[in-house]
Design a protein around this motif. Structure first.
Motif, PDB file in Angstrom:
ATOM      1  N   ARG A  14      82.821  45.207  -0.048  1.00  0.00           N
ATOM      2  CA  ARG A  14      82.093  44.654   1.093  1.00  0.00           C
ATOM      3  C   ARG A  14      81.303  45.735   1.816  1.00  0.00           C
ATOM      4  N   ASP A  15      80.306  45.314   2.598  1.00  0.00           N
ATOM      5  CA  ASP A  15      79.466  46.269   3.316  1.00  0.00           C
ATOM      6  C   ASP A  15      80.216  46.852   4.505  1.00  0.00           C
ATOM      7  N   ALA A  16      79.668  47.954   5.050  1.00  0.00           N
ATOM      8  CA  ALA A  16      80.350  48.675   6.123  1.00  0.00           C
ATOM      9  C   ALA A  16      80.413  47.869   7.412  1.00  0.00           C
ATOM     10  N   ALA A  17      79.380  47.065   7.696  1.00  0.00           N
ATOM     11  CA  ALA A  17      79.373  46.272   8.930  1.00  0.00           C
ATOM     12  C   ALA A  17      80.471  45.208   8.893  1.00  0.00           C
ATOM     13  N   THR A  18      80.642  44.543   7.752  1.00  0.00           N
ATOM     14  CA  THR A  18      81.723  43.562   7.627  1.00  0.00           C
ATOM     15  C   THR A  18      83.078  44.234   7.738  1.00  0.00           C
ATOM     16  N   ALA A 189      73.671  38.738  -0.328  1.00  0.00           N
ATOM     17  CA  ALA A 189      74.161  38.327   0.991  1.00  0.00           C
ATOM     18  C   ALA A 189      73.166  37.446   1.746  1.00  0.00           C
ATOM     19  N   ILE A 190      71.883  37.776   1.690  1.00  0.00           N
ATOM     20  CA  ILE A 190      70.894  37.061   2.506  1.00  0.00           C
ATOM     21  C   ILE A 190      70.847  35.564   2.203  1.00  0.00           C
ATOM     22  N   PRO A 191      70.799  35.124   0.924  1.00  0.00           N
ATOM     23  CA  PRO A 191      70.813  33.673   0.686  1.00  0.00           C
ATOM     24  C   PRO A 191      72.058  32.993   1.244  1.00  0.00           C
ATOM     25  N   ASN A 261      75.968  38.275  17.266  1.00  0.00           N
ATOM     26  CA  ASN A 261      76.814  39.137  16.441  1.00  0.00           C
ATOM     27  C   ASN A 261      76.175  39.401  15.084  1.00  0.00           C
ATOM     28  N   GLU A 262      75.634  38.370  14.470  1.00  0.00           N
ATOM     29  CA  GLU A 262      75.030  38.549  13.147  1.00  0.00           C
ATOM     30  C   GLU A 262      73.803  39.438  13.226  1.00  0.00           C
ATOM     31  N   THR A 263      73.035  39.321  14.288  1.00  0.00           N
ATOM     32  CA  THR A 263      71.862  40.180  14.456  1.00  0.00           C
ATOM     33  C   THR A 263      72.274  41.638  14.586  1.00  0.00           C
ATOM     34  N   LEU A 264      73.311  41.886  15.364  1.00  0.00           N
ATOM     35  CA  LEU A 264      73.792  43.259  15.543  1.00  0.00           C
ATOM     36  C   LEU A 264      74.340  43.832  14.245  1.00  0.00           C
ATOM     37  N   LEU A 265      75.086  43.025  13.499  1.00  0.00           N
ATOM     38  CA  LEU A 265      75.672  43.522  12.253  1.00  0.00           C
ATOM     39  C   LEU A 265      74.602  43.779  11.196  1.00  0.00           C
ATOM     40  N   PHE A 266      73.584  42.937  11.140  1.00  0.00           N
ATOM     41  CA  PHE A 266      72.502  43.180  10.200  1.00  0.00           C
ATOM     42  C   PHE A 266      71.757  44.467  10.558  1.00  0.00           C
ATOM     43  N   TYR A 267      71.595  44.703  11.849  1.00  0.00           N
ATOM     44  CA  TYR A 267      70.953  45.952  12.263  1.00  0.00           C
ATOM     45  C   TYR A 267      71.799  47.151  11.833  1.00  0.00           C
ATOM     46  N   PRO A 272      71.707  54.164   7.817  1.00  0.00           N
ATOM     47  CA  PRO A 272      72.373  54.964   6.773  1.00  0.00           C
ATOM     48  C   PRO A 272      73.856  55.161   7.043  1.00  0.00           C
ATOM     49  N   ASP A 273      74.212  55.352   8.314  1.00  0.00           N
ATOM     50  CA  ASP A 273      75.610  55.556   8.687  1.00  0.00           C
ATOM     51  C   ASP A 273      75.874  54.814  10.002  1.00  0.00           C
ATOM     52  N   ILE A 274      76.692  53.769   9.940  1.00  0.00           N
ATOM     53  CA  ILE A 274      76.924  52.976  11.145  1.00  0.00           C
ATOM     54  C   ILE A 274      77.855  53.672  12.129  1.00  0.00           C
TER      55      ILE A 274
END
Length: 392
Positions: A14-18, A189-191, A261-267, A272-274
Motif C-alpha cells: 500500500r502507499d505511504a498515505a494509506t 488507485a485512481i479508477p 481527507n482524500e484531498t489531503l492524502l492525495f496531496y 517524495p517523502d510525506i
C-alpha cells in the motif's frame, strides 16, 4: 467509516498515505467506529419503530418516496453493521489482521476478510447515495405527476445495478492483476477512487438542483389548488423546503470530511517523502479528518431519520394492529354511504366539472402529502384543506 482507503489497505504494498492513516491509533479509531455505529444503529431502529399514541401517517397510498426513505435507512443500518463487525475483528484479533501486511503470504483469509468487509461497507453506502439521488428525482417527478409506485422497480434496477457495477469495477481495477501486486501505481488507485466518490459527488451537485426545482413546482401546485396562496399553503411549502435543506445538510456534514481527507492524502501521495517537516500540518489535518470520518459516517443513518421524520419519541409500540389509512376510509365512505350527495338541481356538466376539479385537487394533495410524509402538522393541515375532508 466508508472510505476507499479500506480497500487500499488490503494491498500488502500500500502507499505511504494509506499506511499513515490506517496505522494511526488503530485501537482508538476502531473503538470510535464501533461506538458511533452502535449508537447510530440503535437510534435509527428506535426512530423507525412504531410509537405508542402516535397517529398513523396520513398517506394516500404506499408511495415510492416513502419506500425510498425506508431503503436509505436500511442501507445505513446494514452499512453500520458492517463497520461494527469489521472494527470488532480488528480489535479482537490483531494477529489475524497483521497477516494482511505480509506479501505473498500463504494465509488468504486475512486478505479475504479485508476485501470482503471493505466491499460490504462501500457497497451499502454507495447504494444509499444512489437511493438518495433517486429520492430527489422521484420528488421532482411526483410534483410533475410523472411518477408512481411502479417506478420503484426502475429505481431498484438503477440503484443496485450501478452500485454493484461501480464497486466491482473499482475493486477489479485496484487489485489487478492480483491482490499481492495491487497499488503499484496511481493507474490502479485512481479508477477505484473515481467509482467510489462518483455517486457521492452526484448527490452533492445534482440533488440541490432537483430539490430547488421541486420546491418551485410545489409552490405552483399549492397556488393552483384553490386559486389562492394562503398562510397554510405557504407554511407547508416552507416545511417541504426545510426537509430538503435538512437532508442536504446531514449529507454535507457526514461526508464533507471524506472529501477533505482524500484531498489531503492525495496531496501527500504526490510528495517524495510525506514525513518531511513542512508537511506536518497537512499530516495532522489528514489524521484529524480521518477520526472525524469514523464519527460522522456511521451517524448518517440516525441523522437522516431526524431529517426525514423528526424525533419520533421513545415510547415504542410493539403490538401489531391494522392501521386504517384515513384517505382511503374517507373516499370509501363518500362513495359507499353517499355522505355528501350533490344537489339534484345541478346540471350534469357542472357536476362533471366539479368531479374533475376534485380529482385534480386530490391528485395535487397526494403529491404534496408524499413530500411532507412524516410531518403530522403538515398532513393535518393538508387533510383539512382537501376537498375530501371538506366534502366539497
Amino acid at each position: 467509516m466508508a472510505s476507499p482507503r479500506l480497500e487500499t489497505y488490503c494491498c500488502p504494498n500500500r502507499d505511504a498515505a494509506t499506511q499513515l492513516v490506517m496505522n494511526f491509533q488503530p485501537e482508538v479509531f476502531c473503538g470510535v467506529c464501533i461506538g458511533s455505529a452502535s449508537i447510530s444503529l440503535m437510534l435509527t431502529i428506535l426512530q423507525l419503530l412504531p410509537k405508542k399514541g402516535q397517529s398513523p401517517r396520513k398517506m394516500p397510498k404506499a408511495s415510492s418516496s416513502s419506500t425510498i426513505l425506508l431503503l436509505i435507512s436500511i442501507c445505513d443500518i446494514l452499512g453500520g453493521l458492517g463497520m461494527i463487525f469489521r472494527s470488532s475483528v480488528w480489535l479482537g484479533f490483531p494477529g489475524f489482521i497483521a497477516n494482511i501486511s505480509v506479501a505473498n503470504g500463504t494465509d488468504v483469509w486475512p486478505s479475504t476478510f479485508c476485501v470482503g468487509s471493505a466491499m460490504w461497507i462501500q457497497l451499502l453506502y454507495s447504494a444509499g447515495f444512489w437511493w438518495l439521488f433517486c429520492y430527489a428525482v422521484d420528488s421532482y417527478l411526483v410534483v410533475r405527476r410523472s411518477a408512481g409506485l411502479s417506478t420503484i422497480v426502475l429505481y431498484h434496477m438503477m440503484t443496485w445495478g450501478l452500485a454493484v457495477l461501480l464497486c466491482v469495477e473499482g475493486i477489479a481495477l485496484l487489485y489487478y492483476p492480483s491482490i499481492s501486486s495491487c497499488e503499484n501505481g496511481l493507474e490502479h488507485a485512481i479508477p477505484h477512487y473515481v467509482t467510489t466518490y462518483a455517486p457521492l459527488l452526484l448527490v452533492l451537485v445534482v440533488n440541490p438542483i432537483l430539490f430547488r426545482r421541486t420546491v418551485s413546482a410545489v409552490a405552483s401546485l399549492l397556488k393552483g389548488r384553490q386559486g389562492i396562496y394562503t398562510e397554510n399553503e405557504r407554511r407547508l411549502g416552507t416545511e417541504i423546503q426545510m426537509r430538503f435543506f435538512k437532508i442536504m445538510l446531514v449529507f454535507v456534514i457526514c461526508w464533507s470530511s471524506n472529501i477533505i481527507n482524500e484531498t489531503l492524502l492525495f496531496y501527500l501521495e504526490m510528495q517524495p517523502d510525506i514525513n518531511e517537516m513542512p508537511l506536518k500540518n497537512i499530516r495532522s489535518a489528514a489524521l484529524i479528518t480521518w477520526i472525524i470520518m469514523g464519527v460522522l459516517n456511521p451517524m448518517q443513518g440516525f441523522l437522516f431519520t431526524l431529517a426525514f421524520y423528526g424525533w419520533t419519541g421513545w415510547r415504542v409500540d410493539l403490538k401489531w394492529r391494522k392501521r386504517e389509512i384515513p384517505w382511503e376510509s374517507m373516499s370509501s365512505s363518500t362513495a359507499g354511504e353517499n355522505a355528501y350527495p350533490s344537489p339534484v338541481n345541478y346540471q350534469s356538466n357542472v357536476h362533471d366539472s366539479k368531479k374533475i376539479s376534485t380529482a385534480d385537487s386530490q391528485q395535487t394533495d397526494e403529491a404534496i402529502s408524499m413530500l411532507s410524509e412524516g410531518n403530522t402538522s403538515s398532513d393535518e393541515r393538508l387533510t383539512r384543506s382537501s376537498p375530501i375532508y371538506q366534502g366539497w
